[in-house]
Scaffold this active site. Structure first.
Site, short mmCIF file in Angstrom:
data_model
loop_
_atom_site.label_atom_id
_atom_site.label_comp_id
_atom_site.label_asym_id
_atom_site.label_seq_id
_atom_site.Cartn_x
_atom_site.Cartn_y
_atom_site.Cartn_z
N ASP A 32 -9.83 13.65 -4.31
CA ASP A 32 -9.12 12.70 -3.43
C ASP A 32 -10.18 12.01 -2.58
O ASP A 32 -11.22 12.61 -2.26
CB ASP A 32 -8.13 13.44 -2.52
CG ASP A 32 -7.10 12.50 -1.90
OD1 ASP A 32 -5.93 12.50 -2.36
OD2 ASP A 32 -7.46 11.76 -0.96
N ASP B 258 -1.90 10.69 -9.98
CA ASP B 258 -0.75 10.41 -9.09
C ASP B 258 -1.20 9.52 -7.93
O ASP B 258 -1.27 9.96 -6.78
CB ASP B 258 -0.19 11.75 -8.57
CG ASP B 258 1.04 11.55 -7.71
OD1 ASP B 258 1.73 10.54 -7.87
OD2 ASP B 258 1.32 12.43 -6.86
N CYS C 120 4.54 5.59 -7.99
CA CYS C 120 5.59 5.73 -6.97
C CYS C 120 5.89 4.39 -6.30
O CYS C 120 6.49 4.34 -5.25
CB CYS C 120 5.19 6.78 -5.93
SG CYS C 120 3.67 6.39 -5.07
N1 SAH Z 1 -0.54 14.15 -5.96
C1 SAH Z 1 -0.39 14.35 -4.53
C2 SAH Z 1 0.06 13.12 -3.80
C3 SAH Z 1 -0.85 11.93 -3.97
S1 SAH Z 1 -0.72 10.75 -2.70
C4 SAH Z 1 0.55 15.53 -4.28
O1 SAH Z 1 1.12 16.06 -5.24
O2 SAH Z 1 0.70 15.92 -3.13
C5 SAH Z 1 -2.03 9.69 -3.07
C6 SAH Z 1 -3.41 10.21 -2.65
O3 SAH Z 1 -4.37 9.30 -3.16
C7 SAH Z 1 -3.66 10.29 -1.16
O4 SAH Z 1 -3.97 11.60 -0.80
C8 SAH Z 1 -4.87 9.35 -0.91
O5 SAH Z 1 -5.80 9.89 0.03
C9 SAH Z 1 -5.48 9.28 -2.27
N2 SAH Z 1 -6.26 8.06 -2.58
C10 SAH Z 1 -5.98 6.79 -2.22
N3 SAH Z 1 -6.89 5.95 -2.75
C11 SAH Z 1 -7.77 6.70 -3.47
C12 SAH Z 1 -8.93 6.39 -4.26
N4 SAH Z 1 -9.34 5.15 -4.41
N5 SAH Z 1 -9.55 7.41 -4.86
C13 SAH Z 1 -9.12 8.69 -4.73
N6 SAH Z 1 -8.05 9.02 -3.98
C14 SAH Z 1 -7.37 8.04 -3.36
#
Ligand code: SAH
Length: 418
Positions: free
Chosen positions: A266, A322, A362
């Protein structure tokens, strides 16, 4: 009460119980006598009539394209017990489908329109309810909502309100957007500074630390619960990448399912700290999990080496993708589709022959067909043979009101990649 009169024929969707009245459907507004402004106050209760003066319903006024969110149909009266009644119905539904158990203390109790409470979200984490208002009307009624929750939810000790990034930003709003409405520690102690047991809750027997004070959304993405359980079924013996892991929900299920190795990625270091805390709590002797703070594209392109794996681009047997909503609005759809295509192509390239990709969107504005098309183009770019094993969606505590198809937002595909 202020009266909103619709243009001819604009009553049709409301007669079919669609809970939104768009500003373009309004012919006339008759303000009640106490108004000092020339328009209704944001968040006030208004009655909606057809052009032939038929009472269609009553709801919250909002400045914007959705002008009224209807709370009740065919009446212009809301009983005093309105919130108690609706919350009771939502609670009964969650209980009857078996979501409230000793080993599952996390669930969404109110899902806006899906629970006939447009503009309101309530997530339950053990003995704490986290409330989000998406409309000024719900914001104005937050004290009543908190009271109804305390009346209806067994064992509830605290109601935390968290509407700092859900309320329309233009609205001048009376009252705090964040803070405990009932109970809780009055200090601003954060879950990371404190080991308070109150912050641990359970999803399908796995313990997760919920940071409702400073985490994203209400603190946890409850909507992936059933899809995580599916990952658990497929994880045995596999090398797993959980991309966009946030607090590591999918990683915990993969580990419990017997994955050989799990990498969680992340961009947020705060999220990575929470993943590590969650893994340590559930699997104290775990040596096969690694969490990396990195950008998704950089990681999938091999620009980031995860500690101990400096062998450039890595491949996996199972990848979970995700991402956050790429399209927050309709006008961003085109770019969003390009984003989904790019990230999926990168992920498919990292899947070993015979591996599996769980891929999600989403974005409410991107529907199932558009998403599938974006993933199709991604697959075609890589030239791999790809089969769809499952089509996934939001879980049962995020219900879709049948009269409000816009409530469908989470979709996923499970792909077998040869
Ligand atoms: N799969 C997670 C929810 C994902 S929410 C669960 O089950 O709880 C989306 C996530 O993507 C967030 O935590 C955000 O910090 C991250 N994110 C956003 N842009 C990103 C990027 N460019 N690279 C990696 N992570 C990213």
């Amino acid at each position: 009460m202020t009266t909103i009169i619709l243009k001819p024929r604009k009553e049709e969707s409301v007669l079919r119980y669609h809970p939104w009245v768009f500003s373009g459907a309004i012919a006339r507004i008759i303000l009640d006598a106490d108004h000092r402004q020339p328009e209704p106050e944001e968040g006030e209760l208004v009655r909606v009539l057809s052009s032939a003066n038929q009472v269609l319903g009553v709801g919250h006024w909002q400045i914007g394209s959705i002008a009224v969110r209807l709370l009740a149909f065919k009446t212009d009266v809301l009983p005093d017990s309105f919130f108690v009644d609706r919350i009771r119905a939502a609670y009964r539904m969650r209980r009857s489908i078996g979501l409230m158990r000793e080993d599952n203390t996390i669930y969404r109790l109110v899902h806006g329109e899906g629970d006939m409470l447009p503009g309101l979200v309530v997530d339950i984490y053990g003995s704490t309810a986290v409330v989000q208002a998406h409309s000024v009307g719900m914001h104005r009624q937050r004290a009543q909502i908190a009271g109804a929750l305390m009346d209806e939810v067994d064992g509830l000790k605290a109601v935390y309100y968290k509407s700092d990034d859900t309320l329309p930003y233009k609205a001048p709003i009376v009252g705090e957007k964040v803070g405990y409405l009932i109970g809780g520690q009055q200090s601003t102690i954060s879950p990371r500074q404190s080991d308070a047991e109150a912050y641990w809750a359970k999803e399908n027997g796995l313990e997760v630390r919920i940071d409702w004070l400073s985490g994203q959304k209400t603190g946890f993405f409850i909507d992936q619960r059933e899809n995580r359980a599916l990952v658990e079924r497929y994880a045995a013996g596999k090398d797993v990448l959980n991309m966009f892991c946030y607090t590591g929900g999918f990683s915990l299920y993969a580990l419990r399912g017997g994955a050989r190795q799990v990498h969680s990625v992340d961009v947020s270091q705060k999220a990575i700290d929470l993943v590590n805390a969650n893994v340590a709590r559930n699997f104290p002797n775990c040596t096969n999990h690694l969490a990396v703070a990195a950008d998704a594209f950089d990681y999938l392109e091999g620009k980031v080496s995860s500690a101990g794996h400096d062998d450039g681009v890595k491949t996996y047997d199972l990848i979970i993708l995700d991402p956050p909503a790429f399209a927050k609005h309709r006008d961003a759809i085109k770019n969003a589709l390009r984003g989904y295509q790019r990230i999926n192509a990168k992920a498919i390239e990292r899947i070993r022959p015979g591996g599996i990709l769980f891929t999600f969107s989403c974005s409410q504005a991107v529907d199932k067909e558009m998403f599938r098309l974006a993933v199709f183009s991604a697959a075609a770019l890589t030239g791999r043979k790809v089969r769809i094993l499952h089509q996934l969606h939001q879980p049962q505590d995020h219900p879709i009101n049948i009269y409000h198809p816009e409530g469908e937002y989470l979709k996923g595909l499970v792909l077998y990649v040869e």
